[in-house]
Design an enzyme around this catalytic site. Structure first.
Site, PDB file in Angstrom:
ATOM      1  N   THR A 262       0.582   6.135  -1.118  1.00 17.32           N
ATOM      2  CA  THR A 262       0.096   5.155  -1.716  1.00 17.32           C
ATOM      3  C   THR A 262      -1.926   5.553  -1.113  1.00 17.32           C
ATOM      4  O   THR A 262      -1.599   4.788  -2.476  1.00 17.32           O
ATOM      5  CB  THR A 262       0.249   3.874  -0.858  1.00 17.32           C
ATOM      6  OG1 THR A 262       0.288   4.173   0.470  1.00 17.32           O
ATOM      7  CG2 THR A 262       1.723   3.952  -0.706  1.00 17.32           C
TER       8      THR A 262
ATOM      9  N   LEU B  90      -2.106   1.085  -4.450  1.00 14.95           N
ATOM     10  CA  LEU B  90      -1.039   0.252  -5.723  1.00 14.95           C
ATOM     11  C   LEU B  90       0.453   0.380  -4.347  1.00 14.95           C
ATOM     12  O   LEU B  90       1.334   1.126  -4.575  1.00 14.95           O
ATOM     13  CB  LEU B  90      -0.352   0.656  -6.820  1.00 14.95           C
ATOM     14  CG  LEU B  90      -1.353   0.289  -8.233  1.00 14.95           C
ATOM     15  CD1 LEU B  90      -1.147   1.050  -9.107  1.00 14.95           C
ATOM     16  CD2 LEU B  90      -1.735  -1.320  -7.858  1.00 14.95           C
ATOM     17  N   HIS B  91       0.061   0.176  -3.303  1.00 19.67           N
ATOM     18  CA  HIS B  91       1.024   0.523  -2.277  1.00 19.67           C
ATOM     19  C   HIS B  91       2.797  -0.042  -2.924  1.00 19.67           C
ATOM     20  O   HIS B  91       3.401   0.307  -3.128  1.00 19.67           O
ATOM     21  CB  HIS B  91       1.033  -0.888  -0.684  1.00 19.67           C
ATOM     22  CG  HIS B  91      -0.302   0.168  -0.500  1.00 19.67           C
ATOM     23  ND1 HIS B  91      -0.785   1.353   0.461  1.00 19.67           N
ATOM     24  CD2 HIS B  91      -1.559  -0.490   0.436  1.00 19.67           C
ATOM     25  CE1 HIS B  91      -2.260   1.742   0.673  1.00 19.67           C
ATOM     26  NE2 HIS B  91      -2.516  -0.048   0.782  1.00 19.67           N
ATOM     27  N   ASP B  92       2.991  -1.556  -3.124  1.00 17.91           N
ATOM     28  CA  ASP B  92       4.460  -1.939  -3.185  1.00 17.91           C
ATOM     29  C   ASP B  92       4.751  -1.550  -4.675  1.00 17.91           C
ATOM     30  O   ASP B  92       5.993  -0.598  -5.074  1.00 17.91           O
ATOM     31  CB  ASP B  92       4.380  -3.439  -2.961  1.00 17.91           C
ATOM     32  CG  ASP B  92       3.824  -3.240  -1.588  1.00 17.91           C
ATOM     33  OD1 ASP B  92       3.366  -4.883  -1.032  1.00 17.91           O
ATOM     34  OD2 ASP B  92       4.064  -2.833  -0.479  1.00 17.91           O
TER      35      ASP B  92
END
Ligand code: RIB
Ligand code: CA
Length: 329
Positions: free
Chosen positions: A206, A253-255
């Site tokens: 991520t 944009l981890h999630d």
């Protein structure tokens, strides 16, 4: 032939990248978001629930069941970082006003269901069985309790994609621990040693996926919708934090990448490892310990999850932009 939408339940702690991930899933022809469950993490669970209700209502999706979950980790207390997502978890939305002076974001009228998050997870596993994907975007408290309460129901779930962990890179909450795991390591340990087929989408991938702030401004100029306005507003403080903290011109944009992997696992390259979670270390609590040794097949324990180790960031960011701001690319 029309693409068959796959049922997907999203468990979230109601932050900024969670909101982007939820909108991304809602606008993906590949997924049918059949439910959203909330957990304390980026913000408290009541605020996380309000944030999810607000995002869904604003996006015309005030029909998706939303169930509130745990307000605290299984052990210890929740350590939050309000400087990243804001006290409200969505970048302090109360700051934004109409010309009339009233708030641009009134409280949502959409209400959560009476069911507890754990029971919605269990009911969804029973109803959708091997067709169900579960995507977790926050601490794993709800999922851990569902595993303890109804392991047989959870056994049938097709896959669980979890945003969490740090394997060959430093942590973000501590030098070794990623926030979602650090916030409830006991829950992560239960989930990793359950019957669930887990894919961990951690900081190793991520941190390579950055959305530039300019894309958000161009997207809003291109579309001028309530959704694009919300994205522009809720990401302002979030982007400022990462400029100051990591000197990047945008944010991770981890999630959304976890949702992306649920849609198309080929965005990342994965390896099958045994992963366990340090729950007692004075300096290492929340550390996801993956056995990556070559000799693990001889001396190690059997693998219990897949770990994403590299990502096709350009292809994923284009895919994400196409879903949130169609026609912008
Ligand atoms: O470490 C990143 C994760 O922690 C993301 O899910 C973010 O929303 C926070 O919950
Ligand atoms: Ca999150």
């Amino acid at each position: 032939m029309a693409m068959q939408k796959r049922p997907c339940l999203i468990d979230t702690d109601g932050g900024v990248d969670d909101a982007l991930a939820l909108l991304f899933a809602q606008h993906s022809p590949e997924l049918d978001v059949i439910g959203v469950t909330t957990v304390a993490g980026n913000t408290d669970v009541h605020q996380a629930t309000e944030n999810v209700l607000r995002v869904l209502e604003l996006d015309g999706a005030a029909h998706v069941p939303v169930a509130m979950g745990y307000a605290a980790p299984l052990e210890g207390h929740l350590e939050r970082v309000t400087s990243i997502h804001g006290v409200d978890g969505l970048g302090e939305l109360h700051r934004f006003k109409h010309e009339t002076g009233e708030s641009r974001y009134a409280p949502p009228t959409y209400k959560p269901v009476d069911t507890h998050a754990v029971d919605l997870i269990i009911e969804s596993a029973k109803k959708y069985s091997e067709n169900l994907s579960i995507v977790t975007l926050g601490p794993l408290t709800n999922l851990a309790e569902a595993c303890r309460k109804a392991p047989e129901a959870l056994r049938k779930v097709d896959r669980v994609v979890t945003m969490g962990g740090a394997f060959a890179v430093p942590g973000n909450m501590t030098p070794v621990a990623e926030f979602n795991i650090f916030a409830d390591p006991e829950a992560a340990q239960i989930v990793l040693h359950s019957v669930l087929p887990i894919t961990l989408v951690g900081l190793d991938v991520t941190l390579d996926v950055i959305l530039e702030r300019g894309i958000i401004e161009a997207g809003h100029a291109h579309i001028r919708s309530a959704k694009s306005q919300l994205i522009a507003d809720c990401t302002e403080l979030y982007a400022n934090f990462y400029k100051e903290a990591d000197d990047i011109h945008g944010f991770y944009l981890h999630d959304p990448l976890a949702v992306g992997v649920a849609i198309d696992p080929s965005f990342v390259k994965m390896s099958h490892y045994h992963v366990t979670v340090e729950c007692r270390g004075q300096y290492t609590r929340g550390f996801t310990v993956a056995d990556r040794r070559k000799r693990r097949r001889v001396f190690g324990q059997p693998p219990n999850c897949h770990v994403a180790e590299s990502v096709d960031e350009d292809r994923f960011v284009r895919f994400f932009i196409d879903h949130l701001w169609p026609g912008l690319n």
